[in-house]
Design a protein around this motif. Structure first.
Motif, PDB file in Angstrom:
ATOM      1  N   GLY A 125       0.894  -1.208   0.128  1.00 27.02           N
ATOM      2  CA  GLY A 125       0.148  -0.166   0.074  1.00 27.02           C
ATOM      3  C   GLY A 125       0.770   1.214  -0.017  1.00 27.02           C
ATOM      4  N   LEU A 126       0.103   2.285   0.308  1.00 31.02           N
ATOM      5  CA  LEU A 126       0.821   3.686   0.182  1.00 31.02           C
ATOM      6  C   LEU A 126       1.972   3.739   1.341  1.00 31.02           C
ATOM      7  CD1 LEU A 126       1.095   6.534  -1.047  1.00 31.02           C
ATOM      8  CD2 LEU A 126      -0.547   7.130   0.665  1.00 31.02           C
ATOM      9  N   LYS A 127       1.787   3.455   2.671  1.00 28.95           N
ATOM     10  CA  LYS A 127       2.508   3.539   3.644  1.00 28.95           C
ATOM     11  C   LYS A 127       3.767   2.571   3.179  1.00 28.95           C
ATOM     12  CE  LYS A 127      -0.467   4.435   7.151  1.00 28.95           C
ATOM     13  NZ  LYS A 127      -1.126   3.684   8.768  1.00 28.95           N
ATOM     14  N   TYR A 148      -3.955   9.069  -5.929  1.00 31.81           N
ATOM     15  CA  TYR A 148      -5.250   8.150  -5.782  1.00 31.81           C
ATOM     16  C   TYR A 148      -5.737   8.119  -4.440  1.00 31.81           C
ATOM     17  CZ  TYR A 148      -7.840   3.977  -5.683  1.00 31.81           C
ATOM     18  OH  TYR A 148      -8.714   3.005  -5.375  1.00 31.81           O
ATOM     19  N   SER A 149      -4.923   7.920  -3.543  1.00 32.67           N
ATOM     20  CA  SER A 149      -5.449   8.027  -2.072  1.00 32.67           C
ATOM     21  C   SER A 149      -6.066   9.100  -1.620  1.00 32.67           C
ATOM     22  CB  SER A 149      -4.246   7.659  -1.119  1.00 32.67           C
ATOM     23  OG  SER A 149      -3.668   6.327  -1.145  1.00 32.67           O
ATOM     24  N   ILE A 202      -2.677   0.010 -10.015  1.00 30.10           N
ATOM     25  CA  ILE A 202      -2.486  -1.463  -9.670  1.00 30.10           C
ATOM     26  C   ILE A 202      -1.204  -2.060 -10.156  1.00 30.10           C
ATOM     27  CG2 ILE A 202      -3.709  -3.494 -10.116  1.00 30.10           C
ATOM     28  CD1 ILE A 202      -6.319  -2.354  -9.591  1.00 30.10           C
ATOM     29  N   PRO A 203      -0.719  -1.877 -11.356  1.00 31.05           N
ATOM     30  CA  PRO A 203       0.548  -2.203 -11.895  1.00 31.05           C
ATOM     31  C   PRO A 203       1.492  -2.169 -11.218  1.00 31.05           C
ATOM     32  CG  PRO A 203      -0.744  -1.320 -13.671  1.00 31.05           C
ATOM     33  CD  PRO A 203      -1.455  -0.984 -12.489  1.00 31.05           C
ATOM     34  N   ASN A 204       1.687  -1.041 -10.295  1.00 31.62           N
ATOM     35  CA  ASN A 204       2.969  -0.664  -9.503  1.00 31.62           C
ATOM     36  C   ASN A 204       2.675  -1.416  -8.150  1.00 31.62           C
ATOM     37  OD1 ASN A 204       4.368   0.219 -11.716  1.00 31.62           O
ATOM     38  ND2 ASN A 204       3.425   2.077 -11.225  1.00 31.62           N
ATOM     39  N   THR A 205       1.526  -2.057  -7.695  1.00 29.38           N
ATOM     40  CA  THR A 205       1.220  -2.505  -6.481  1.00 29.38           C
ATOM     41  C   THR A 205       1.051  -3.935  -6.326  1.00 29.38           C
ATOM     42  OG1 THR A 205      -0.135  -0.561  -6.413  1.00 29.38           O
ATOM     43  CG2 THR A 205      -0.612  -2.083  -4.832  1.00 29.38           C
ATOM     44  N   SER A 206       1.393  -4.581  -5.120  1.00 27.64           N
ATOM     45  CA  SER A 206       1.388  -6.051  -5.011  1.00 27.64           C
ATOM     46  C   SER A 206       0.313  -6.669  -5.140  1.00 27.64           C
ATOM     47  CB  SER A 206       1.920  -6.511  -3.651  1.00 27.64           C
ATOM     48  OG  SER A 206       0.925  -5.845  -2.562  1.00 27.64           O
ATOM     49  N   ARG A 229      -6.977  -5.192  -2.237  1.00 23.81           N
ATOM     50  CA  ARG A 229      -7.459  -4.122  -1.173  1.00 23.81           C
ATOM     51  C   ARG A 229      -8.028  -3.059  -1.939  1.00 23.81           C
ATOM     52  NH1 ARG A 229      -3.077  -4.387   3.826  1.00 23.81           N
ATOM     53  NH2 ARG A 229      -3.657  -6.583   4.394  1.00 23.81           N
ATOM     54  N   MET A 230      -7.259  -2.482  -2.872  1.00 20.63           N
ATOM     55  CA  MET A 230      -7.836  -1.389  -3.560  1.00 20.63           C
ATOM     56  C   MET A 230      -9.109  -1.636  -4.238  1.00 20.63           C
ATOM     57  SD  MET A 230      -4.032  -0.060  -5.254  1.00 20.63           S
ATOM     58  CE  MET A 230      -5.054   1.413  -6.123  1.00 20.63           C
ATOM     59  N   LYS A 231      -9.319  -2.746  -4.938  1.00 18.72           N
ATOM     60  CA  LYS A 231     -10.434  -3.094  -5.670  1.00 18.72           C
ATOM     61  C   LYS A 231     -11.728  -3.207  -4.528  1.00 18.72           C
ATOM     62  CE  LYS A 231      -8.187  -5.477  -9.500  1.00 18.72           C
ATOM     63  NZ  LYS A 231      -8.242  -6.688 -10.357  1.00 18.72           N
ATOM     64  N   ASP A 232     -11.294  -3.852  -3.682  1.00 13.94           N
ATOM     65  CA  ASP A 232     -12.329  -3.865  -2.619  1.00 13.94           C
ATOM     66  C   ASP A 232     -12.898  -2.749  -1.959  1.00 13.94           C
ATOM     67  OD1 ASP A 232     -12.155  -6.710  -2.891  1.00 13.94           O
ATOM     68  OD2 ASP A 232     -10.770  -6.974  -1.243  1.00 13.94           O
ATOM     69  N   GLU A 233     -11.893  -1.790  -1.458  1.00 12.05           N
ATOM     70  CA  GLU A 233     -12.170  -0.541  -1.033  1.00 12.05           C
ATOM     71  C   GLU A 233     -12.901   0.473  -2.059  1.00 12.05           C
ATOM     72  OE1 GLU A 233      -9.736   3.394   0.804  1.00 12.05           O
ATOM     73  OE2 GLU A 233      -8.723   2.282  -0.950  1.00 12.05           O
ATOM     74  N   LEU A 234     -12.787   0.386  -3.561  1.00 16.67           N
ATOM     75  CA  LEU A 234     -13.602   0.996  -4.283  1.00 16.67           C
ATOM     76  C   LEU A 234     -14.746   0.369  -4.545  1.00 16.67           C
ATOM     77  CD1 LEU A 234     -12.789   3.321  -6.582  1.00 16.67           C
ATOM     78  CD2 LEU A 234     -12.464   1.522  -8.212  1.00 16.67           C
TER      79      LEU A 234
END
Length: 885
Positions: A145-147, A225-226, A287-291, A297-302
């Motif tokens: 994630g961002l952190k 994005y965040s 998403i391409p630069n995220t695990s 998690r990002m999709k679920d949040e959206l």
């Protein structure tokens, strides 16, 4: 012999010089820092060996110096110059050699250490290069994630800062390499090696910078994005809160206002759908630069944001339908509510009119006014009964309104308020009617009630032992008033029947008749008491005429006693004070006779007896205080008189003694010398007792100062100081005269006279001793009694110390009463009874003491024994027990 010493010196010089040149040659062969590291190490080991030979050279120099000293001591002056010249040359050569050894070894050793440090730093640099390659070679790891991305970026920035900071160390290493190369000229530190190190460092730095730039780009995209997700969430929360506020605002705003607010919220929700679609596009870029887990998690949040948005839409549509239904029912509700309010308004006006008519007004009212108000209350009660059906109709209308969903609380409060107003007016009418009836009964019954309350007070006046005339006259006036009130009530028979009823009115008039009879009886008793009181008043005035002067006299005597408490300035003042106190005592005796006469006038009056008893108590307290003051004044006069008498006696004796001594000093020659000596002996014999008398006078003086004014205390102290000066002057003159006679008299007379000065003893003592030679032999013969004498001396000192302690305790005790004085005298008599025993002990001590000699201990003991007897004699002979002595 001289030639041999010179040869030995020259030989030692040649030997030392050869050794030094050999050392210098070895140093020249090794004095070079260029070449490989192994050659430099070999030269360093060689110089270390040469340094180790320096003590050997020191020994050779010491040997040369020793031979030079030996040769110089045995040769002539003309040859010493040659030896000294050679000695100087060899010293210079030795100093040059030692300096060369030190410099050569230090130079080679410094280059060796410099090379070692350079190699160590170079090795650390290549180790750092290797570690950085290991860290930077792998690809960038995808983060959750961002952190995590921010943490990864900070780590890469830390690595870049480390690389940048390493450039300073690289420049230092390259400079050290160039400096070392100029000294050793070895290929391992030439310019190619340095260029290779710089190239490797630059490659690492570029790789670290590229990694930081890439991570910054990835982190920035995720941060944007965040931030938009957070903004959307805040917007969603704001719209949700606004919708909830609109839904929960049913009691504060109308349905039309809430419906209009819902339409505006619907517009916001449609705009929110567009915002969500933009977030979906940006999420696909991040998403391409995220695990994989972070992307999930990002999709679920959206998706969660989309669901919340759909729920908001549904809630808004449901609330809008509900408000439309509410608007339809509100019109019917308002119509019925208006009718209810109109009926309530009409009822309130009628109730207010009835309530206003019940105003009793202010101020005191007459009987006619009370009757009018009572009748008005009855009329109001009938009108309120006619309004009862309207109250029931209002309750039915309110019940119809409760069927609607609207809030009927205001209408309920209005109906309840109207009902409460109706009940309040009804209760007020009932209470006022009852109050009017009570007031009318009170107006009729007040005279009887006041009479019942008045009877006990009158009976109390009649039964009191000493009633006041004013109270009796006031009671007679009130009795006349009651007579008038009772007659008025009997004339109002018709009015009583109309208000109370016939039966109650007849009973009430009977009570009035009985009260009138009781008043007549009490009135006659009051007249009799008035005549008795007038007789008692004349007796009371006689008592006051005799009591007031007595009281004034006692106050005046008390004021005089307060004035007499001040200390007096002298003996005459104390005697005068004693006479004044005795005169006051005579005045008190006269007052006591007058008090007995006034007591006879107070027998019939309790108050007068109390005042007289109080005055008698004050008289007795004043009498006791006066007796104590007279006793103290007598003691003060006695002490002051004793002090003046003893002071005058001692001053006269000192004056006579001083004149006698002055007359002896003025006599010249040896005529009648024996007569003057005998006269002087008599004077000297009185000195111990007079010095004891001096201390006694001082003690009496201190007692006088305690009981005198400050001026008299200062005067007494000045007299004591003058007495002390006169005593010291007399002693000095006596001492000077004795010394003068001892110098002028022949040897035989000197043996006849022995004088002990008070300044050589612990206490004053003047005495003559017989120093006949026969007595001297007797004293020598009695030496075997020394042990017995010392024991007796010790025992007597202990006994005398104990008696002195007891006497001091007795004299320190305070005593004012007769019993204390008797106990004080009894204790002194016990001490006096033991004086003969002490005298026998002292005489045994004198009997065993050797005749020849001058014992300071015995003379001191003699003085203390005489002083103790004098201290004991003074209080025993005093006519008044001196408790403070």
């Amino acid at each position: 012999m001289t030639q041999q010493l010179q040869d030995e010196f020259h030989s030692s010089v040649e030997n030392a010089e050869a050794w030094m040149k050999a050392i210098q040659e070895r140093l020249r062969n090794n004095d070079n820092t260029k070449g490989p590291r192994s050659a430099l190490e070999a030269r360093l080991r060689e110089t270390e060996k040469i340094c180790a030979l320096e003590p050997e050279g020191s020994l050779k120099m010491d040997f040369v110096l020793m031979k030079a000293n030996a040769a110089l001591c045995s040769m002539s002056e003309d040859k010493k110059c040659e030896v000294l010249s050679k000695l100087k040359d060899i010293k210079d050569l030795w100093e040059e050699t030692t300096l060369y050894i030190t410099h050569c070894h230090s130079r080679i050793e410094w280059v060796w250490l410099h090379w070692n440090e350079y190699l160590k730093a170079q090795e650390e640099f290549y180790t750092w290069i290797h570690n950085m390659r290991v860290i930077l070679e792998p690809d960038i790891e995808l983060q959750l994630g961002l952190k995590e991305k921010q943490c990864q970026l900070r780590h890469a920035q830390v690595l870049l800062n480390d690389v940048i900071n390493q450039s300073v160390l690289l420049e230092t290493l390259l400079e050290e390499g160039s400096s070392l190369f100029s000294r050793i000229d070895d290929p391992s530190v030439d310019e190619d090696v340095q260029k290779k190190m710089r190239a490797e460092y630059e490659a690492i730095r570029q790789e670290a910078q590229s990694r930081v730039k890439l991570l910054e780009k990835i982190t920035k995209e995720h941060e944007e994005y965040s931030a938009k997700v957070n903004q959307f969430q805040l917007w969603l929360n704001g719209v949700t809160e606004r919708l909830n506020r609109c839904i929960g605002d049913a009691t504060k705003s109308s349905a039309e206002d809430r419906l209009q607010a819902l339409k505006e919220i619907a517009k916001y929700i449609r705009n929110g759908t567009k915002k969500w679609k933009n977030l979906e596009k940006q999420c696909a870029e991040v998403i391409p630069n995220t695990s994989p887990l972070g992307a999930k998690r990002m999709k679920d949040e959206l998706e969660e944001l989309r669901k919340n948005l759909e729920k908001l839409k549904l809630l808004e549509s449901e609330e809008e339908e509900r408000l439309l239904k509410i608007l339809q029912s509100e019109s019917a509700y308002e119509s019925q509510a208006r009718q209810l309010e109109a009926d309530l308004q009409e009822l309130r006006k009628e109730l207010q009119r009835l309530e206003d008519s019940l105003d009793p007004g202010e101020g005191e009212k007459t009987e006619d006014e009370f009757v009018t108000l009572w009748r008005k209350c009855n009329a109001t009660r009938a009108a309120l009964a006619a309004e009862e059906p309207k109250i029931k109709r209002l309750k039915a209308q309110l019940k119809e309104l409760l069927k609607f969903s609207q809030d009927v609380q205001p209408h309920t409060r209005s109906v309840v308020s109207a009902i409460q107003q109706y009940r309040r007016v009804k209760g007020k009418t009932s209470k006022m009617s009852t109050d009017m009836e009570s007031q009318l009964r009170k107006l009729f019954q007040n005279p009887l009630q006041d009479f019942e309350r008045w009877k006990p007070s009158v009976q109390m006046f009649l039964e009191a032992p000493e009633p006041t005339l004013a109270h009796i006259e006031a009671a007679l006036a009130e009795s006349s008033q009651f007579k008038e009130k009772f007659m008025t009530l009997q004339l109002k028979k018709d009015l009583l029947i109309s208000v109370l009823g016939e039966e109650k009115a007849v009973s009430f008039l009977q009570e009035v008749a009985e009260a009138s009879k009781e008043r007549e009886i009490l009135h006659k008793s009051l007249l009799q008491s008035k005549r008795k009181l007038q007789n008692l008043i004349s007796q009371r005035e006689d008592f006051k005429a005799g009591f007031a002067p007595l009281q004034k006299k006692l106050f005046a005597i008390k004021a005089k006693l307060d004035l007499e408490k001040k200390p007096q300035p002298d003996l005459l003042g104390k005697k005068t004070q004693l006479q004044r106190l005795q005169m006051i005592q005579d005045d008190l005796a006269e007052i006591e006779i007058q008090m007995e006469e006034v007591k006879k006038l107070a027998r019939l009056n309790i108050t007068h007896r109390r005042e007289m008893n109080k005055l008698a108590s004050e008289f007795q307290a004043l009498k006791r205080s006066l007796e104590v003051m007279i006793q103290q004044s007598e003691e003060h006069v006695q002490k002051h008189w004793a002090y003046k008498t003893k002071l005058s006696d001692l001053q006269q004796w000192i004056t006579v003694a001083t004149e006698q001594i002055d007359s002896y000093q003025g006599a010249d020659g040896e005529q009648n010398t024996e007569g003057r000596v005998a006269s002087l002996e008599r004077w000297l014999a009185e000195f111990p007792d007079k010095e004891i008398q001096l201390h006694t006078v001082e003690a009496h003086g201190q007692l006088v100062t305690k009981n005198s004014s400050p001026e008299e205390s200062a005067h007494v102290q000045a007299e004591l100081d003058q007495l002390e000066e006169s005593w010291k002057s007399l002693k000095k003159k006596t001492t000077d005269l004795l010394q003068k006679w001892q110098l002028n008299r022949p040897e035989a007379a000197k043996k006849k006279l022995a004088f002990v000065d008070s300044t050589q003893m612990s206490g004053p003592a003047f005495h003559l001793l017989d120093v006949d030679p026969n007595h001297k032999q007797e004293r020598i013969g009695g030496g075997q009694n020394t042990t017995v004498h010392l024991k007796l001396l010790h025992d007597f000192e202990e006994w005398l110390q104990g008696e002195n302690t007891k006497l001091a305790t007795i004299l320190a005790a305070t005593s004012s009463s007769t019993e204390d004085i008797k106990a004080y005298q009894s204790k002194l008599e016990v001490l006096q009874s033991r004086v003969p025993d002490g005298q026998r002990l002292f005489e045994d001590l004198l009997h065993l003491h050797p005749v020849i000699g001058n014992s300071d201990d015995l003379e001191d003991l003699r003085y203390r024994w005489a002083l103790y007897k004098c201290k004991l004699k003074e209080p025993m002979s005093s006519p008044v027990g001196d408790s403070t002595q």
